[in-house]
Write an enzyme that holds these catalytic residues in place. Structure first.
Site, short mmCIF file in Angstrom:
data_model
loop_
_atom_site.label_atom_id
_atom_site.label_comp_id
_atom_site.label_asym_id
_atom_site.label_seq_id
_atom_site.Cartn_x
_atom_site.Cartn_y
_atom_site.Cartn_z
CD GLU A 258 32.20 11.43 18.83
OE1 GLU A 258 31.79 12.39 18.15
OE2 GLU A 258 32.30 11.47 20.05
CB CYS A 297 34.10 13.61 11.48
SG CYS A 297 35.52 13.89 12.54
#
Ligand code: NAP
Length: 677
Positions: A258, A297
């Site tokens: 990720e 994020c």
């Protein structure tokens, strides 16, 4: 108070601090919060303990056993979260940020605990999908199963969510049955360490289920093998370096990443300044820019609005941004705390400077006022709202991520251009579209879903309860294509599968039944010692079966049923109309009549261990039943799902045949049965 030294937890012990201690500075005051030392850890020791102690202990448990531990762990941490908040302030996080990180992590444990109990079996084998017929007569079949990988789940996390980042990975790998080796980012590792300490102190985890690496993991990654999983969250550069490790490549180690993401939010062309969605859009953007000081994020990095709304949107954003109190994160009035470190502030400002080639700063480069803190010592920064006048020619605005409170406002001509611009991020974790028009939402899905891990739509109908652009929900997948890393996490039990191996199993029905503890058609059935409705949940055996009937269906039954229920559909009452249907040769019995007669045949009327009939699944009618046909019903224990100490769910396979032994109906009946008695 002296800052503590934190070290790694390896093979059941906290390692002694070594000479490699590095100070970790408070994001707020710059004073040391902790000194980090690896403790001279050994990758070999970490893996040996995970492989030889943690893995076997976890694999001996069922999914339900592991889910119950997760729930107790969540309750344990929940009661102790205040102490974690106190440490969280030093990372620059406000109370609200701490809740996202700490409560969000604990909430993820709760969701996995509940999903593990409800959606996974009380077993060590997880069946994936239906049985596949591989032979004509049914004597050979196949199905897919998941079993835990027999290695370690090495979990490397970014600095921004020291608790959630760990727990969202740990919840899934623990439920899968893999021991975790957690490596937090050093700069916030003292908060992860405190949480790991609580998890270990709880005494709930099997030995070897959790180890912690403080600092760099030495040769650990070079030692990973075919059964290990490496899951990483962080920057694209680190991800590339890790995933191109030749040892990992040559051993086909599963690597999940990720990474950076240029997430977008689009204001739909159907929304004007007076619509409720306009205020909603502004609120979501400001929240995403300021929560965790933009170090999320999923934060909105690119803001797309119809060209004609650039000015009103910019004005509304600036009004809200300028009203935010920025400063001491522990002050309840503060809306935005600090970046994690002075280095991080330098990085963010460097990227803002690079973006200046394509953007103009609308807000954030003026004099700042930070409340209750020394702005020189703490990593404080104003939110920066940039404007890019030519987004279609721009490249940096779609490629450079400033991991802080920085977003770029861009105009679009029409909605398909907006979707194309959103896709220019090269793959993102999330894009939001604020629209009240379902047709636009569908257009966005067709044009853009392939480029984003999550599409978030919000409008006046959902705004009161919507979970927010930036919040990855444990139920939904988190991850995205391309730049975002190309992997997935979370997504309910989907996230558990990443830590398991899917294997095709082929064999006879009896073999498949034995492997999965779920009855596979054509397996041997046997009559129990008594009527199955008189037998408790614990006493019933998979494959135990009862055959009842025959019962002949008469025209009178059909007419009576039609009159009684009011279901006078032509196929039951009108011979000519029924014949005209390509499916019938004349009047047929109601399907529901068949079910009722089947129940009438197999039910044991006296009170007993069957507490309730709670539903049926997969009902299919295979053949019509005509007046004069005689049905027989067979009830077989297919699966047992424990619910609590008092009762459990029994899934019965029900098959109704006609006098020629042709199947006329099948379904799965679900009852709740008392465990004993
Ligand atoms: P980073 O510098 O890439 O570090 C991430 C993790 O990798 C840290 O734990 C770091 O440990 C570790 N690491 C670095 N080099 C390593 C090596 N050679 N061997 C083993 N581990 C190593 O990222 P970050 O600065 O912590 O986080 C910010 C970045 O993460 C941003 O770019 C952001 O977009 C991205 N991010 C993405 C997501 C997502 O879900 N997609 C979530 C959060 C953040 P050390 O601290 O010891 O260096």
């Amino acid at each position: 108070m002296n800052a503590p030294v934190i070290t790694s937890f390896v093979a059941g012990e906290w390692l002694p601090a070594g000479p490699d201690q590095q100070a970790i500075a408070s994001a707020v005051s710059g004073a040391p919060v902790a000194y980090a030392s690896t403790g001279g850890l050994s990758g070999e020791a970490l893996l040996a303990y995970a492989h030889q102690t943690g893995g076997p202990a976890l694999r001996a448990l069922t999914f339900h056993d592991r889910a119950k531990i997760l729930k107790k762990l969540a309750l344990y941490l929940n009661e102790r979260r205040e102490g974690l908040y106190q440490l969280g302030y030093a990372t620059g996080a406000t109370l609200n940020d701490n809740r996202i990180d700490i409560d969000g992590g604990i909430g993820t444990l709760f969701v996995y605990a509940s999903k593990g109990r409800r959606e996974l079996p009380d077993d060590q084998v997880w069946l994936d999908g239906p049985v596949e017929q591989l032979s004509k007569s049914g004597s050979f079949a196949g199905r897919h199963v998941y079993t835990p990988r027999q290695g370690a789940a090495v979990q490397i996390n970014a600095f921004n969510f020291p608790v959630w980042g760990m727990l969202e990975k740990f919840a899934a790998s623990f439920l899968a049955g893999m021991p975790a080796i957690v490596k937090p980012a050093q700069v916030t590792s003292y908060l992860t360490e405190a949480c790991v300490r609580l998890m270990l102190e709880s005494g709930l985890l099997p030995e070897g289920a959790l180890q912690l690496v403080i600092g760099r993991p030495g040769d650990l990654l070079d030692r990973l093998g075919a059964q290990d999983v490496l899951s990483f969250t962080g920057s694209a550069d680190t991800a590339l370096m890790l995933r191109s490790n030749p040892k990992l490549l040559s051993r086909s180690v599963r690597v999940l990443t990720e990474q950076d993401s240029l997430n977008a939010s689009v204001l739909g062309p159907d929304i004007g300044p007076d619509e409720p969605e306009f205020g909603l859009f502004v609120k979501e953007v400001v929240r995403e820019m300021s929560a965790k000081a933009g170090q999320k994020c999923t934060a909105i990095r690119r803001i797309f609005v119809p060209e004609k709304l650039i000015t009103p949107v910019a004005e509304a954003l600036i009004e809200k941004l300028s009203a935010l109190q920025i400063g001491d994160p522990a002050d309840k009035a503060t809306r935005m705390g600090a970046l994690v470190s002075l280095n991080q502030r330098r990085d963010v400002l460097d990227i803002v400077a690079r973006l200046a080639a394509e953007t103009r700063c609308l807000y954030g480069d003026g004099p700042a006022n930070f409340a209750g803190v020394d702005a020189e010592k703490g990593a404080f920064i104003q939110p920066h709202l940039l404007h890019c006048a030519d987004p279609s020619s721009a490249s940096l605005a779609h490629e450079l991520e400033a991991f802080g409170p920085v977003s770029t406002l861009m105009g679009y001509s029409d909605f398909s251009a907006a979707c194309q611009l959103a896709n220019r991020g090269g793959g993102s974790l999330v894009a939001s579209v604020i629209t009240h028009d379902p047709a636009l939402a569908r257009q966005a899905v067709l044009a853009s879903a392939a480029w984003h891990g999550r599409l978030y739509f919000n409008d006046r109908d959902s705004m009161a309860e919507a979970t927010g652009h930036g919040a990855p929900m444990p139920h939904m997948t988190h991850g995205g294509p391309g730049r975002a890393g190309g992997s997935e996490e979370l997504g309910g039990v989907r996230g558990v599968a990443h830590y398991m191996q899917r294997t095709s199993i082929q064999g006879s029905p009896a073999i498949l039944t034995g492997i999965g503890n779920v009855f596979v058609p054509n397996s041997p059935q046997h009559e129990g010692p008594a009527h199955p409705f008189t037998r408790s949940f614990n006493a019933l055996a998979i494959g135990e079966s009862l055959t009842c009937g025959p019962r002949t269906i008469t025209m009178q039954d059909i007419e009576h049923f039609a009159e009684f229920t009011g279901d006078k559909f032509y196929a039951h009452l009108d011979e000519e109309a029924a014949k005209a249907s390509p499916f019938f040769e004349g009047r047929v019995a109601h399907g529901y009549l068949l079910l009722s007669f089947a129940a009438g045949l197999f039910v044991e009327p006296a009170a007993g261990p069957v507490l309730a009939n709670i539903g049926l699944n997969d009902l299919q009618f295979h053949q019509p039943v005509y007046p004069g046909d005689a049905i027989t019903v067979q009830l077989t224990v297919k699966r047992k799902i424990p619910r609590n100490a008092d009762y459990g769910e029994v899934r019965w396979q029900v098959a109704i045949d006609n006098q020629d032994a042709q199947l006329v109906a099948t379904y799965e009946l679900i009852t709740m049965n008392a465990c004993d008695g």
